[in-house]
Design an enzyme around this catalytic site. Structure first.
Site, PDB file in Angstrom:
ATOM      1  N   LYS A   1     -11.224  -0.375  -4.177  1.00 25.68           N
ATOM      2  CA  LYS A   1     -10.685  -1.633  -3.626  1.00 25.68           C
ATOM      3  C   LYS A   1     -11.077  -1.744  -2.152  1.00 25.68           C
ATOM      4  CE  LYS A   1      -7.485  -4.389  -1.598  1.00 25.68           C
ATOM      5  NZ  LYS A   1      -7.251  -4.543  -0.161  1.00 25.68           N
TER       6      LYS A   1
ATOM      7  N   HIS B   1      -3.655  -0.341  10.479  1.00 27.41           N
ATOM      8  CA  HIS B   1      -3.253  -1.515   9.694  1.00 27.41           C
ATOM      9  C   HIS B   1      -2.175  -2.306  10.410  1.00 27.41           C
ATOM     10  CE1 HIS B   1      -4.453  -1.506   5.226  1.00 27.41           C
ATOM     11  NE2 HIS B   1      -5.481  -1.221   5.993  1.00 27.41           N
TER      12      HIS B   1
ATOM     13  N   ASP C   1     -20.709 -15.346  -5.943  1.00 23.64           N
ATOM     14  CA  ASP C   1     -19.586 -15.383  -6.879  1.00 23.64           C
ATOM     15  C   ASP C   1     -18.865 -14.027  -6.860  1.00 23.64           C
ATOM     16  OD1 ASP C   1     -17.983 -15.310  -9.146  1.00 23.64           O
ATOM     17  OD2 ASP C   1     -19.426 -16.338 -10.425  1.00 23.64           O
TER      18      ASP C   1
ATOM     19  N   GLU D   1      -7.575 -10.131   5.083  1.00 29.33           N
ATOM     20  CA  GLU D   1      -6.853  -8.885   5.410  1.00 29.33           C
ATOM     21  C   GLU D   1      -7.221  -8.469   6.830  1.00 29.33           C
ATOM     22  OE1 GLU D   1      -6.908  -5.898   2.309  1.00 29.33           O
ATOM     23  OE2 GLU D   1      -6.494  -4.338   3.782  1.00 29.33           O
TER      24      GLU D   1
HETATM   25  C1  MEV Z   1      -6.644  -1.428   1.936  1.00 34.49           C
HETATM   26  O1  MEV Z   1      -6.997  -2.770   1.766  1.00 34.49           O
HETATM   27  C2  MEV Z   1      -7.768  -0.531   1.476  1.00 34.49           C
HETATM   28  C3  MEV Z   1      -7.455   0.979   1.512  1.00 34.49           C
HETATM   29  O2  MEV Z   1      -6.278   1.240   0.768  1.00 34.49           O
HETATM   30  C4  MEV Z   1      -8.646   1.663   0.898  1.00 34.49           C
HETATM   31  C5  MEV Z   1      -8.450   3.151   0.649  1.00 34.49           C
HETATM   32  O3  MEV Z   1      -7.313   3.592   0.462  1.00 34.49           O
HETATM   33  O4  MEV Z   1      -9.488   3.838   0.611  1.00 34.49           O
HETATM   34  C6  MEV Z   1      -7.216   1.433   2.902  1.00 34.49           C
END
Ligand code: MEV
Length: 436
Positions: free
Chosen positions: A278, A391, A294, A85
Site C-alpha cells: 500500500k 505522519h 487509470d 495523504e
Molecule cells: C501509509 O500510507 C503507508 C505505510 O503504512 C506503508 C508501510 O507501512 O510500509 C507507512
C-alpha cells in the site's frame, strides 16, 4: 417521497442540483454553495471537466504536488504527484534527496505486452475446436486490419492469439487469449475493439464451418485483462552499506540488516505485505493520477502480480552482498502517454511536460521509481523513529484546519509542535489556551 428518478442524465446541471435539493440536502443553501464554490469561472474549462464523466455537478479537487530531486537513469526529474495523504510527497522528496547523493535510481522496462481475452463456450470436442482455430487463425489478423493499421504504423499491434482450453475449470469454457503491443497508448480501446472483432469473426467463421453443423460457439464476453505480468518495469537503488544512515542507536550495517528484515517480513507475511505494498502504491497512484492514467487498472494488476505465486508478498526486494545494499522493485505497469486524458486535461498535460514528455516506457520507469522511493521512505521511518512522528507532523495542518485555526494560530502551533509529539487532543488544548 420517492427518491427514484428517471432521465436524470438528461437534466441540466442546475436541474440535477435542484433535484438533490428536493430529495437529499438538509441545509440546501449551504450544500448548493459548496458545489458552486468548486465550479470554475472559466466556462470552457468547467465544461471540459464536466464532460469527463456523466451527471457531473461539480469538481473534486485533490492536491497537485511536486516531489523534486529525483535522479533516474542519470536524468533529473521533479515528479508531479496527485494525492491527498499529507506525508506522501514529503516522504518521496526525502527519499529522492537521499538517493540523489548516492547515484540516483536506475530503471529498465523488461517487457510491454498487454493482454485481452474472448471468453466463449463450445459444446463439441476440444480437438475439433483446435483444428477449426488453426485453420482460421489468420482471419483474426486479416479481419482486424482496419483497426490495427494505425497502431502498426507506430510499431504496435496484435502479437499473438491462442486458443486456451479452460474446460477443466468450467465444462465447455474456452478462450482466445490475445496479446498486444500498444506502444505509447495504454491501449484499452484498441484492445477491446480488436477483441470484439475477434468475437464476431469467431462466430461468423464457426457458423460457416461445415464440421460445426451440430455444435455451437457462444461468446460470453470480450475484454482486456488488467493482469499484465509481461508488462514489467524494474527499478533499483544501490550503495555501499557504509553510506546508509547511522545513529548512535543503529550502525549503517545494523540499518541495512534491519531494513532487509523489514522487507523479508513482507515477503512471507501477507498482513504486513499488504500495508508494505500500500505504501508503494502511495507513490505509484500519485504519479498515475497526475499523468491521467487509470489507477484502478494499475492497482488491480499490481496486487494480482503480488499474489502470483499463491501468496501475497512484497513487490520490493533487498539484497546485501559484500558491502553493497541493493533495493529494487519489479512491478507490472500498463501506462500510456498518449490518448485518454493525456491530451485533454490541462494538469495532466502539464504533468507530462514536467516529466519532459516521456514515452510510455519512460513513464513506467519514473512511476516504478516513485513506488520504490515511497517504500524506502516508509521502511526508513518504520525501522528508526516509527511512522507516527513524520505522519503526525504532516497531519498537523489537517488537524488545525479542522479546528478552524487562524494563520497566526497555525504558526504558533507549528512552532509548539516542533518539540512536542502531535496529537489531536494536544492541538485542541493548545488552541484553547491561545484563544483564551
Ligand atoms: C501509509 O500510507 C503507508 C505505510 O503504512 C506503508 C508501510 O507501512 O510500509 C507507512
Amino acid at each position: 417521497m420517492s427518491k427514484i428518478v428517471e432521465g436524470f442524465s438528461k437534466l441540466t446541471k442546475e436541474e440535477k442540483i435542484d433535484w438533490l435539493v428536493t430529495h437529499y440536502f438538509n441545509d440546501n443553501k449551504k450544500s448548493v454553495q459548496v458545489l458552486k464554490t468548486y465550479w470554475n469561472t472559466d466556462v470552457q474549462l468547467q465544461k471540459l471537466h464536466e464532460e469527463f464523466a456523466e451527471n457531473t455537478i461539480s469538481n473534486y479537487y485533490l492536491p497537485f504536488s511536486i516531489a523534486p530531486n529525483f535522479l533516474i537513469n542519470d536524468r533529473q526529474y521533479a515528479l508531479p504527484m496527485t494525492i491527498e495523504e499529507s506525508s506522501v510527497v514529503a516522504a518521496a522528496s526525502k527519499a529522492a534527496k537521499f538517493w540523489l547523493q548516492r547515484g540516483g535510481f536506475t530503471a529498465e522496462v523488461l517487457n510491454t505486452e498487454k493482454v485481452g481475452q474472448v471468453h466463449f463456450t463450445f459444446d463439441g470436442a476440444y480437438k475439433d475446436l483446435l483444428t477449426f482455430f488453426e485453420k482460421h487463425k489468420n482471419h483474426f489478423f486479416t479481419g482486424t486490419k482496419d483497426l490495427t493499421a494505425n497502431m502498426e504504423k507506430r510499431g504496435g499491434g496484435i502479437l499473438d492469439i491462442q486458443l486456451m482450453d479452460k474446460s477443466a475449470s468450467i465444462p465447455g469454457y474456452y478462450q482466445l487469449h490475445c496479446t498486444f503491443q500498444t506502444v505509447d497508448a495504454m491501449g484499452a480501446n484498441f484492445i477491446n475493439s480488436c477483441l470484439e472483432r475477434f468475437a464476431d469473426i469467431l462466430l461468423t467463421e464457426s457458423k460457416n464451418y461445415m464440421f460445426f453443423k451440430e455444435h455451437k460457439i457462444t461468446v460470453i464476453m470480450s475484454i482486456l485483462s488488467n493482469y499484465v505480468p509481461n508488462c514489467i518495469v524494474k527499478a533499483q537503488v544501490s550503495c555501499a552499506i557504509k553510506d546508509l544512515p547511522n545513529t548512535n542507536k543503529l550502525s549503517s550495517l545494523g540499518y541495512a540488516e534491519k531494513f532487509k528484515q523489514a522487507v523479508d517480513i513482507a515477503m512471507v507475511e501477507p498482513y504486513r505485505a499488504v500495508t508494505h505494498n500500500k505504501g508503494i502504491m502511495n507513490g505509484i497512484d500519485a504519479l498515475v493520477l497526475a499523468t491521467g492514467n487509470d489507477f484502478r487498472a494499475v492497482e488491480a494488476g499490481v496486487h494480482a502480480f503480488a499474489a502470483r505465486d499463491g501468496v501475497y508478498k512484497s513487490l520490493t526486494n533487498v539484497t546485501l552482498t559484500d558491502d553493497t545494499f541493493t533495493f529494487s522493485i519489479e512491478i507490472p505497469l500498463a501506462l500510456g502517454t498518449v490518448g485518454g486524458l493525456t491530451s485533454l486535461h490541462p494538469l495532466v498535460k502539464l504533468a507530462l511536460e514536467l516529466l519532459q514528455h516521456p514515452n510510455a516506457e519512460e513513464l513506467m520507469q519514473i512511476t516504478a521509481v516513485a513506488g520504490l522511493a515511497q517504500n524506502f521512505a516508509a521502511i526508513n521511518s518504520l525501522i528508526t523513529t516509527g511512522i507516527q512522528q513524520g505522519h503526525m507532523k504532516m497531519h498537523l495542518m489537517n488537524i488545525l484546519n479542522s479546528l478552524q485555526a487562524s494563520p497566526t494560530e497555525k504558526e504558533k502551533a507549528i512552532t509548539y509542535f516542533k518539540k512536542e509529539p502531535v496529537s489531536y487532543s494536544k492541538a485542541v488544548s493548545l488552541l484553547e489556551t491561545l484563544r483564551n
